[in-house]
Scaffold this active site. Structure first.
Site, PDB file in Angstrom:
ATOM      1  N   ASN A 149       0.790  -1.240   0.000  1.00 50.20           N
ATOM      2  CA  ASN A 149       0.000   0.000   0.000  1.00 50.20           C
ATOM      3  C   ASN A 149       0.819   1.286   0.000  1.00 50.20           C
ATOM      4  O   ASN A 149       0.437   2.260  -0.632  1.00 50.20           O
ATOM      5  CB  ASN A 149      -1.046  -0.023   1.122  1.00 50.20           C
ATOM      6  CG  ASN A 149      -0.456  -0.174   2.488  1.00 50.20           C
ATOM      7  OD1 ASN A 149       0.683  -0.590   2.655  1.00 50.20           O
ATOM      8  ND2 ASN A 149      -1.212   0.191   3.504  1.00 50.20           N
ATOM      9  N   GLY A 224       2.811  -5.625   7.323  1.00 53.52           N
ATOM     10  CA  GLY A 224       1.818  -6.361   6.535  1.00 53.52           C
ATOM     11  C   GLY A 224       0.659  -6.787   7.408  1.00 53.52           C
ATOM     12  O   GLY A 224       0.381  -6.168   8.447  1.00 53.52           O
ATOM     13  N   SER A 225       0.015  -7.860   7.011  1.00 51.01           N
ATOM     14  CA  SER A 225      -1.221  -8.262   7.683  1.00 51.01           C
ATOM     15  C   SER A 225      -0.951  -8.995   8.999  1.00 51.01           C
ATOM     16  O   SER A 225       0.137  -9.553   9.212  1.00 51.01           O
ATOM     17  CB  SER A 225      -2.034  -9.170   6.755  1.00 51.01           C
ATOM     18  OG  SER A 225      -1.288 -10.340   6.516  1.00 51.01           O
ATOM     19  N   VAL A 226      -1.966  -9.051   9.832  1.00 50.10           N
ATOM     20  CA  VAL A 226      -1.855  -9.759  11.118  1.00 50.10           C
ATOM     21  C   VAL A 226      -1.593 -11.250  10.869  1.00 50.10           C
ATOM     22  O   VAL A 226      -0.763 -11.868  11.536  1.00 50.10           O
ATOM     23  CB  VAL A 226      -3.146  -9.572  11.953  1.00 50.10           C
ATOM     24  CG1 VAL A 226      -3.138 -10.464  13.183  1.00 50.10           C
ATOM     25  CG2 VAL A 226      -3.292  -8.118  12.374  1.00 50.10           C
ATOM     26  N   GLY A 229       1.949 -11.681   9.981  1.00 47.44           N
ATOM     27  CA  GLY A 229       2.754 -11.288  11.138  1.00 47.44           C
ATOM     28  C   GLY A 229       2.777 -12.367  12.215  1.00 47.44           C
ATOM     29  O   GLY A 229       3.826 -12.663  12.791  1.00 47.44           O
ATOM     30  N   GLU A 244       4.786  -4.508  12.116  1.00 43.13           N
ATOM     31  CA  GLU A 244       3.856  -3.379  11.938  1.00 43.13           C
ATOM     32  C   GLU A 244       2.667  -3.949  11.180  1.00 43.13           C
ATOM     33  O   GLU A 244       2.742  -4.171   9.968  1.00 43.13           O
ATOM     34  CB  GLU A 244       4.527  -2.258  11.133  1.00 43.13           C
ATOM     35  CG  GLU A 244       5.745  -1.638  11.796  1.00 43.13           C
ATOM     36  CD  GLU A 244       5.395  -0.735  12.973  1.00 43.13           C
ATOM     37  OE1 GLU A 244       4.210  -0.408  13.148  1.00 43.13           O
ATOM     38  OE2 GLU A 244       6.320  -0.377  13.719  1.00 43.13           O
ATOM     39  N   CYS A 278      -3.106   1.256   6.734  1.00 43.52           N
ATOM     40  CA  CYS A 278      -3.171   0.549   8.023  1.00 43.52           C
ATOM     41  C   CYS A 278      -3.824   1.415   9.085  1.00 43.52           C
ATOM     42  O   CYS A 278      -4.624   0.951   9.881  1.00 43.52           O
ATOM     43  CB  CYS A 278      -1.777   0.122   8.459  1.00 43.52           C
ATOM     44  SG  CYS A 278      -0.617   1.492   8.555  1.00 43.52           S
TER      45      CYS A 278
HETATM   46  P1  NAP Z   1       0.647  -9.294   3.513  1.00 44.61           P
HETATM   47  O1  NAP Z   1      -0.195 -10.114   2.629  1.00 44.61           O
HETATM   48  O2  NAP Z   1       0.847  -9.743   4.906  1.00 44.61           O
HETATM   49  O3  NAP Z   1       2.049  -9.136   2.749  1.00 44.61           O
HETATM   50  C1  NAP Z   1       3.085  -8.342   3.240  1.00 44.61           C
HETATM   51  C2  NAP Z   1       4.424  -8.892   2.789  1.00 44.61           C
HETATM   52  O4  NAP Z   1       4.629 -10.170   3.384  1.00 44.61           O
HETATM   53  C3  NAP Z   1       4.514  -9.120   1.276  1.00 44.61           C
HETATM   54  O5  NAP Z   1       5.811  -8.800   0.833  1.00 44.61           O
HETATM   55  C4  NAP Z   1       4.258 -10.619   1.170  1.00 44.61           C
HETATM   56  O6  NAP Z   1       4.796 -11.198  -0.010  1.00 44.61           O
HETATM   57  C5  NAP Z   1       4.981 -11.132   2.398  1.00 44.61           C
HETATM   58  N1  NAP Z   1       4.565 -12.462   2.862  1.00 44.61           N
HETATM   59  C6  NAP Z   1       3.416 -13.127   2.583  1.00 44.61           C
HETATM   60  N2  NAP Z   1       3.409 -14.325   3.206  1.00 44.61           N
HETATM   61  C7  NAP Z   1       4.565 -14.415   3.894  1.00 44.61           C
HETATM   62  C8  NAP Z   1       5.142 -15.415   4.736  1.00 44.61           C
HETATM   63  N3  NAP Z   1       4.518 -16.557   4.989  1.00 44.61           N
HETATM   64  N4  NAP Z   1       6.340 -15.179   5.287  1.00 44.61           N
HETATM   65  C9  NAP Z   1       6.990 -14.018   5.053  1.00 44.61           C
HETATM   66  N5  NAP Z   1       6.507 -13.041   4.249  1.00 44.61           N
HETATM   67  C10 NAP Z   1       5.306 -13.229   3.689  1.00 44.61           C
HETATM   68  O7  NAP Z   1       0.085  -7.803   3.603  1.00 44.61           O
HETATM   69  P2  NAP Z   1      -0.451  -6.866   2.412  1.00 44.61           P
HETATM   70  O8  NAP Z   1      -1.761  -7.356   1.953  1.00 44.61           O
HETATM   71  O9  NAP Z   1       0.635  -6.643   1.412  1.00 44.61           O
HETATM   72  O10 NAP Z   1      -0.619  -5.482   3.176  1.00 44.61           O
HETATM   73  C11 NAP Z   1      -1.800  -5.073   3.771  1.00 44.61           C
HETATM   74  C12 NAP Z   1      -1.722  -5.236   5.275  1.00 44.61           C
HETATM   75  O11 NAP Z   1      -0.585  -4.534   5.791  1.00 44.61           O
HETATM   76  C13 NAP Z   1      -2.916  -4.612   5.968  1.00 44.61           C
HETATM   77  O12 NAP Z   1      -3.322  -5.445   7.019  1.00 44.61           O
HETATM   78  C14 NAP Z   1      -2.368  -3.296   6.508  1.00 44.61           C
HETATM   79  O13 NAP Z   1      -3.089  -2.770   7.588  1.00 44.61           O
HETATM   80  C15 NAP Z   1      -0.976  -3.712   6.889  1.00 44.61           C
HETATM   81  N6  NAP Z   1      -0.099  -2.554   6.980  1.00 44.61           N
HETATM   82  C16 NAP Z   1       0.389  -2.198   8.210  1.00 44.61           C
HETATM   83  C17 NAP Z   1       1.175  -1.061   8.334  1.00 44.61           C
HETATM   84  C18 NAP Z   1       1.744  -0.629   9.667  1.00 44.61           C
HETATM   85  O14 NAP Z   1       2.702   0.144   9.651  1.00 44.61           O
HETATM   86  N7  NAP Z   1       1.211  -1.079  10.787  1.00 44.61           N
HETATM   87  C19 NAP Z   1       1.452  -0.287   7.209  1.00 44.61           C
HETATM   88  C20 NAP Z   1       0.935  -0.685   5.975  1.00 44.61           C
HETATM   89  C21 NAP Z   1       0.163  -1.821   5.876  1.00 44.61           C
HETATM   90  P3  NAP Z   1       3.853 -11.437  -1.312  1.00 44.61           P
HETATM   91  O15 NAP Z   1       3.439 -10.088  -1.757  1.00 44.61           O
HETATM   92  O16 NAP Z   1       4.740 -12.138  -2.245  1.00 44.61           O
HETATM   93  O17 NAP Z   1       2.691 -12.266  -0.833  1.00 44.61           O
END
Ligand code: NAP
Length: 470
Positions: A149, A224-226, A229, A244, A278
């Site tokens: 994002n 990324g997502s919970v 995480g 985060e 987020c």
């Molecule tokens: P995501 O699906 O969790 O992906 C984030 C990253 O993790 C991507 O690079 C993804 O790679 C990688 N990933 C996926 N599965 C993994 C695994 N098993 N082990 C290690 N890495 C893995 O999150 P998203 O959909 O991109 O982002 C949206 C989420 O991020 C929302 O929940 C949002 O609230 C949160 N977010 C939080 C913050 C904060 O600062 N708190 C800021 C921005 C966003 P791939 O793309 O190859 O799957």
């Protein structure tokens, strides 16, 4: 675009297309790395550690400033690429570029402020006659795993402090939007020795997982997502982890609030980046007395948003990251409507676009507000009192940020003290961050803080050196 490992461009047999969510056009392709390539990145990052440790803080700081200068010169080009791969309006991409430049500057400054402290051992039993001081040392190799994002600024929030305190980095950008980060890492590689920054593309479930499990990596810095995480926290072993994660931020509007201000807060908070933020406003908790007036004004302002080509400067609402993501939002809203919620404006999807949607009569147990809805939706939950507002605000597994609108200072302070979130803003929506502030949530929203100074604390280890002067 190819991966960057140990200063060399590396490709793979398999590739993945990166598509513009606005028109489905392929922008570029990126390699889908095998695990051997992930190991190569780990080896190169480990080899490069001494090159940074031997570099003075003065030089590191200047090099970060040089990268900053180059990014500034190429601001428009980077912003265009960001808009193409994420679908966010170009004006929002330019803001992300400005914040990225600011984040780099903060890291360049912080590189010169990595202090230890003297420790009065004589304050402890038998400590008389000792002199002791601490040093803050780099951890070694930091793996930065980042989301789609805000791909550039959120990645710089990891790479820049890591380098500022002399760690080498492996970046795993999101598969849906890796290009801006890859291009940025080229700028870094022009300044720093080979292997200081490495970028590996591929699926998170394979490459990300490999990095998380590797004993040769010292820290995982993940945004990324919970769900992801939680998986990372279970697999990371003894290495340091910063998480985060998602948010479900409340915006509390009390009966004595400045309604216009609160409405503005929702327009920015719920619809920025098509609601894929987020710290976006995801639950609007409004006191019953003013709810009708508030909803009417919110609808009026929402209908002024302009949905269109994200590259067009007049567009204020872009696409979601993909049609699949927009369909998920559509399903969640439709379900809430079936359960009794009422759409006041919006509610339709076209491809990866989802209209800016205001939805009233939302109950706290509806899926729409129990889980993080990552789209341009403003759900209104009506409450009868301040007590109920605080109870609803806390009725969630998340705790990233929160906002409260009121002109009553004692009510504001109750919210500030009682809402369980990493940040509570008074008369400002949660969707606000400066890049130097400590940022990070409570509860399932994460572990640890970012914001350059705070990230440096989490990317260094403390060594104590004691001299026996007796
Ligand atoms: P995501 O699906 O969790 O992906 C984030 C990253 O993790 C991507 O690079 C993804 O790679 C990688 N990933 C996926 N599965 C993994 C695994 N098993 N082990 C290690 N890495 C893995 O999150 P998203 O959909 O991109 O982002 C949206 C989420 O991020 C929302 O929940 C949002 O609230 C949160 N977010 C939080 C913050 C904060 O600062 N708190 C800021 C921005 C966003 P791939 O793309 O190859 O799957």
């Amino acid at each position: 675009m190819d991966m960057l490992i140990g200063g060399k461009y590396v490709t793979a047999e398999d590739t993945e297309e990166v598509k513009n969510p606005y028109d489905g056009q392929v922008i570029d392709t990126v390699p889908i790395a095998h695990l051997q390539t992930a190991q190569l990145a780990i080896d190169e990052a480990n080899k490069a550690k001494s090159s940074l440790v031997e570099m003075s803080a003065f030089k590191i700081s200047n090099k970060l400033l040089n990268v900053c200068e180059k990014l500034t010169q190429n601001r428009e080009e980077f912003a265009k690429l960001l808009t193409l791969e994420v679908g966010k309006p170009i004006n929002e991409s330019l803001v992300e570029l400005d914040r990225s430049i600011e984040t780099l500057k903060l890291a360049a400054e912080e590189a010169k402020r990595i202090y230890g402290e003297s420790v009065p051992l004589d304050a402890g039993l038998n400590g008389k006659g000792f002199f002791a001081f601490t040093q803050r040392l780099p951890l070694g190799v930091v793996a930065a795993i980042t989301p789609f994002n805000y791909p550039l600024n959120l990645t710089i929030h990891k790479i820049a402090p890591a380098i500022a305190c002399k760690n080498t980095v492996i970046v795993k950008p999101p598969t849906e939007a890796p290009l801006t980060v890859m291009k940025f890492c080229e700028l870094l590689n022009e300044e720093f020795p080979d292997g200081v920054v490495n970028v590996i593309t591929g699926y998170g479930s394979e490459i990300g997982d490999y990095l998380v499990c590797s004993p040769e990596i010292d820290k995982i810095s993940f945004t990324g997502s919970v769900t992801t995480g939680l998986m990372i926290s279970q697999k990371a072993g003894m290495k340091k982890v910063t998480l985060e994660l998602g948010g479900n931020d409340p915006l509390v509007v009390l009966k004595d609030a400045d309604i216009e201000k609160a409405v503005k807060g929702v327009i920015n908070g719920a619809f920025l980046n098509a609601g894929q933020v987020c710290m976006g406003v995801k639950r609007i908790i409004v006191e019953e007395e003013i709810a009708d007036e508030f909803a009417k004004k919110l609808v009026g302002e929402t209908e002024k948003l302009v949905m269109g080509n994200p590259l067009d400067k007049t567009t204020t609402l872009g696409t979601l990251i993909s049609e699949k993501a927009a369909m998920q939002v559509e399903q969640t809203v439709d379900m809430a409507v079936k359960e009794g919620a009422k759409i006041l404006t919006g509610g339709k999807r076209e491809g990866a676009f989802y209209e800016a949607t205001v939805i009233d009569n939302v109950k706290p147990d509806m899926d729409l507000v129990v889980n993080e809805t990552f789209g341009p939706v403003a759900p209104i939950i009506r409450v009868k009192s301040l007590d109920e507002a605080i109870e609803v605000a806390n009725d969630t597994e998340y705790g990233l940020q929160a906002g409260v609108f009121t002109s009553d200072y004692s009510a504001a302070m109750r919210c500030a003290n009682e809402i369980e979130a990493g940040t509570v803003f008074i008369n400002k929506q949660s969707t606000f961050r400066t890049d130097n502030m400590p940022f990070g949530g409570f509860k399932n929203s994460g572990v640890g803080k970012e914001g350059i100074k705070y990230a440096v604390e989490e990317m260094t280890k403390t060594k104590l050196i004691g001299l026996n002067l007796r």
